[in-house]
Design a protein around this motif. Sequence first.
Motif, PDB file in Angstrom:
ATOM      1  N   SER A  61       0.791  -1.235   0.000  1.00  0.00           N
ATOM      2  CA  SER A  61       0.000   0.000   0.000  1.00  0.00           C
ATOM      3  C   SER A  61       0.820   1.282   0.000  1.00  0.00           C
ATOM      4  CB  SER A  61      -0.957   0.000   1.194  1.00  0.00           C
ATOM      5  OG  SER A  61      -0.225  -0.168   2.391  1.00  0.00           O
ATOM      6  N   PHE A  62       2.142   1.185   0.110  1.00  0.00           N
ATOM      7  CA  PHE A  62       2.978   2.382   0.043  1.00  0.00           C
ATOM      8  C   PHE A  62       4.425   1.997  -0.263  1.00  0.00           C
ATOM      9  CE2 PHE A  62       3.353   1.053   4.447  1.00  0.00           C
ATOM     10  CZ  PHE A  62       4.674   1.310   4.791  1.00  0.00           C
ATOM     11  N   ARG A  63       5.225   3.011  -0.580  1.00  0.00           N
ATOM     12  CA  ARG A  63       6.663   2.830  -0.795  1.00  0.00           C
ATOM     13  C   ARG A  63       7.382   3.624   0.288  1.00  0.00           C
ATOM     14  NH1 ARG A  63       8.650   3.920  -6.365  1.00  0.00           N
ATOM     15  NH2 ARG A  63       9.443   1.810  -6.376  1.00  0.00           N
ATOM     16  N   TYR A  64       8.545   3.129   0.705  1.00  0.00           N
ATOM     17  CA  TYR A  64       9.259   3.742   1.813  1.00  0.00           C
ATOM     18  C   TYR A  64      10.705   4.048   1.406  1.00  0.00           C
ATOM     19  CZ  TYR A  64      11.984   3.675   6.169  1.00  0.00           C
ATOM     20  OH  TYR A  64      12.868   3.953   7.175  1.00  0.00           O
ATOM     21  N   VAL A  65      11.152   5.265   1.655  1.00  0.00           N
ATOM     22  CA  VAL A  65      12.539   5.653   1.388  1.00  0.00           C
ATOM     23  C   VAL A  65      13.321   5.496   2.683  1.00  0.00           C
ATOM     24  CG1 VAL A  65      14.104   7.512   0.711  1.00  0.00           C
ATOM     25  CG2 VAL A  65      11.853   7.298  -0.395  1.00  0.00           C
ATOM     26  N   GLU A  66      14.242   4.533   2.714  1.00  0.00           N
ATOM     27  CA  GLU A  66      15.050   4.327   3.926  1.00  0.00           C
ATOM     28  C   GLU A  66      16.287   5.217   3.939  1.00  0.00           C
ATOM     29  OE1 GLU A  66      16.679   0.757   6.726  1.00  0.00           O
ATOM     30  OE2 GLU A  66      16.473   0.306   4.611  1.00  0.00           O
ATOM     31  N   HIS A  67      16.980   5.302   2.812  1.00  0.00           N
ATOM     32  CA  HIS A  67      18.179   6.140   2.728  1.00  0.00           C
ATOM     33  C   HIS A  67      18.212   6.862   1.385  1.00  0.00           C
ATOM     34  CE1 HIS A  67      19.722   3.000   5.616  1.00  0.00           C
ATOM     35  NE2 HIS A  67      20.057   4.110   6.244  1.00  0.00           N
ATOM     36  N   LEU A  68      18.624   8.115   1.432  1.00  0.00           N
ATOM     37  CA  LEU A  68      18.890   8.892   0.224  1.00  0.00           C
ATOM     38  C   LEU A  68      20.173   9.639   0.518  1.00  0.00           C
ATOM     39  CD1 LEU A  68      18.096  10.231  -2.529  1.00  0.00           C
ATOM     40  CD2 LEU A  68      16.945  11.987  -1.179  1.00  0.00           C
ATOM     41  N   ALA A  69      21.186   9.442  -0.313  1.00  0.00           N
ATOM     42  CA  ALA A  69      22.460  10.122  -0.066  1.00  0.00           C
ATOM     43  C   ALA A  69      23.217  10.341  -1.366  1.00  0.00           C
ATOM     44  CB  ALA A  69      23.312   9.319   0.907  1.00  0.00           C
ATOM     45  N   VAL A  70      23.995  11.413  -1.354  1.00  0.00           N
ATOM     46  CA  VAL A  70      24.840  11.786  -2.485  1.00  0.00           C
ATOM     47  C   VAL A  70      26.251  11.965  -1.937  1.00  0.00           C
ATOM     48  CG1 VAL A  70      25.251  13.590  -4.223  1.00  0.00           C
ATOM     49  CG2 VAL A  70      22.907  12.892  -3.678  1.00  0.00           C
ATOM     50  N   SER A  71      27.241  11.624  -2.741  1.00  0.00           N
ATOM     51  CA  SER A  71      28.640  11.826  -2.322  1.00  0.00           C
ATOM     52  C   SER A  71      28.804  13.230  -1.755  1.00  0.00           C
ATOM     53  CB  SER A  71      29.591  11.668  -3.504  1.00  0.00           C
ATOM     54  OG  SER A  71      29.703  10.323  -3.856  1.00  0.00           O
ATOM     55  N   PRO A  72      29.440  13.343  -0.582  1.00  0.00           N
ATOM     56  CA  PRO A  72      29.534  14.643   0.091  1.00  0.00           C
ATOM     57  C   PRO A  72      30.117  15.772  -0.763  1.00  0.00           C
ATOM     58  CG  PRO A  72      30.302  12.902   1.547  1.00  0.00           C
ATOM     59  CD  PRO A  72      30.045  12.269   0.211  1.00  0.00           C
ATOM     60  N   ASN A  73      31.067  15.462  -1.634  1.00  0.00           N
ATOM     61  CA  ASN A  73      31.710  16.530  -2.405  1.00  0.00           C
ATOM     62  C   ASN A  73      30.879  17.062  -3.568  1.00  0.00           C
ATOM     63  OD1 ASN A  73      32.090  13.959  -3.492  1.00  0.00           O
ATOM     64  ND2 ASN A  73      33.928  14.548  -4.598  1.00  0.00           N
ATOM     65  N   ILE A  74      29.746  16.439  -3.865  1.00  0.00           N
ATOM     66  CA  ILE A  74      28.926  16.932  -4.990  1.00  0.00           C
ATOM     67  C   ILE A  74      27.471  17.161  -4.599  1.00  0.00           C
ATOM     68  CG2 ILE A  74      30.357  16.091  -6.904  1.00  0.00           C
ATOM     69  CD1 ILE A  74      28.542  13.632  -7.004  1.00  0.00           C
ATOM     70  N   ARG A  75      27.196  17.340  -3.319  1.00  0.00           N
ATOM     71  CA  ARG A  75      25.820  17.598  -2.890  1.00  0.00           C
ATOM     72  C   ARG A  75      25.358  18.962  -3.396  1.00  0.00           C
ATOM     73  NH1 ARG A  75      26.757  15.146   3.070  1.00  0.00           N
ATOM     74  NH2 ARG A  75      26.639  12.984   2.393  1.00  0.00           N
ATOM     75  N   GLY A  76      24.030  19.077  -3.537  1.00  0.00           N
ATOM     76  CA  GLY A  76      23.468  20.364  -3.960  1.00  0.00           C
ATOM     77  C   GLY A  76      23.362  20.516  -5.463  1.00  0.00           C
ATOM     78  N   GLY A  77      23.677  19.465  -6.207  1.00  0.00           N
ATOM     79  CA  GLY A  77      23.635  19.553  -7.665  1.00  0.00           C
ATOM     80  C   GLY A  77      22.414  18.919  -8.295  1.00  0.00           C
ATOM     81  N   GLY A  78      21.416  18.551  -7.496  1.00  0.00           N
ATOM     82  CA  GLY A  78      20.179  18.010  -8.046  1.00  0.00           C
ATOM     83  C   GLY A  78      20.114  16.489  -8.149  1.00  0.00           C
ATOM     84  N   ILE A  79      21.168  15.797  -7.736  1.00  0.00           N
ATOM     85  CA  ILE A  79      21.193  14.331  -7.846  1.00  0.00           C
ATOM     86  C   ILE A  79      20.164  13.699  -6.910  1.00  0.00           C
ATOM     87  CG2 ILE A  79      22.611  12.263  -7.487  1.00  0.00           C
ATOM     88  CD1 ILE A  79      25.040  14.069  -8.336  1.00  0.00           C
ATOM     89  N   GLY A  80      20.110  14.179  -5.671  1.00  0.00           N
ATOM     90  CA  GLY A  80      19.136  13.649  -4.709  1.00  0.00           C
ATOM     91  C   GLY A  80      17.712  13.859  -5.188  1.00  0.00           C
ATOM     92  N   LYS A  81      17.444  15.036  -5.731  1.00  0.00           N
ATOM     93  CA  LYS A  81      16.110  15.349  -6.262  1.00  0.00           C
ATOM     94  C   LYS A  81      15.761  14.396  -7.416  1.00  0.00           C
ATOM     95  CE  LYS A  81      13.380  19.054  -8.212  1.00  0.00           C
ATOM     96  NZ  LYS A  81      13.376  19.906  -9.376  1.00  0.00           N
ATOM     97  N   ARG A  82      16.716  14.171  -8.310  1.00  0.00           N
ATOM     98  CA  ARG A  82      16.476  13.250  -9.439  1.00  0.00           C
ATOM     99  C   ARG A  82      16.169  11.843  -8.953  1.00  0.00           C
ATOM    100  NH1 ARG A  82      20.665  15.587 -12.216  1.00  0.00           N
ATOM    101  NH2 ARG A  82      22.116  13.854 -11.914  1.00  0.00           N
TER     102      ARG A  82
END
Length: 179
Positions: A61-82
């Motif tokens: 009945s639902f989907r669950y996000v346990e972890h979302l992470a991007v390499s620390p040196n390239i955060r803020g570039g839209g990868i997590g959002k994608r």
Amino acid sequence: MMLQKQFDQVFKIMKQSFPAAEYREYSEQKKLLSHSCYRLLTEENEQNEVIGFLAGWEFESFRYVEHLAVSPNIRGGGIGKRLMERFMNQSDKPVILEVELPEDELKRRRIGFYERLGFCLGDHSYVQPPLRAVSQQTLPLQIMSYPAKLTPTQFEMVRKLLYKEVYGATSAYAHAYNS
């Protein structure tokens, strides 16, 4: 099947991005790859190295996000959002995730990130059971849901399923952490 090298890259980002209490030991995390409900999405660079990942679960009945992470040196570039949008668009089921309480600027920014994607911050009290047997460390968190806020009944159903399937917590254990 995910290659060993890819998994090692995912696990490295996980270790760089989360306190130890928020992810499993290496062997336990790797075991999840064979779980029928577990999903792992990755984003890779031109060298085929994992630079971001989303670890989630597909339930009836639902989907669950346990972890979302991007390499620390390239955060803020839209990868997590994608990665989040990819996960959200794979199904029309509601999506659930846990966030830390908005006690500092970073945690408030993280909540804002999910709100911009359409998530609603719930107001039910929730505790994450320990992911590591040795730590026995619980974590007060809040549930965010998409596309709408959970009703008390939906919240209870989500909490019970997460405790059982994701955390392997017994019902007696789950009851003790929800009073």
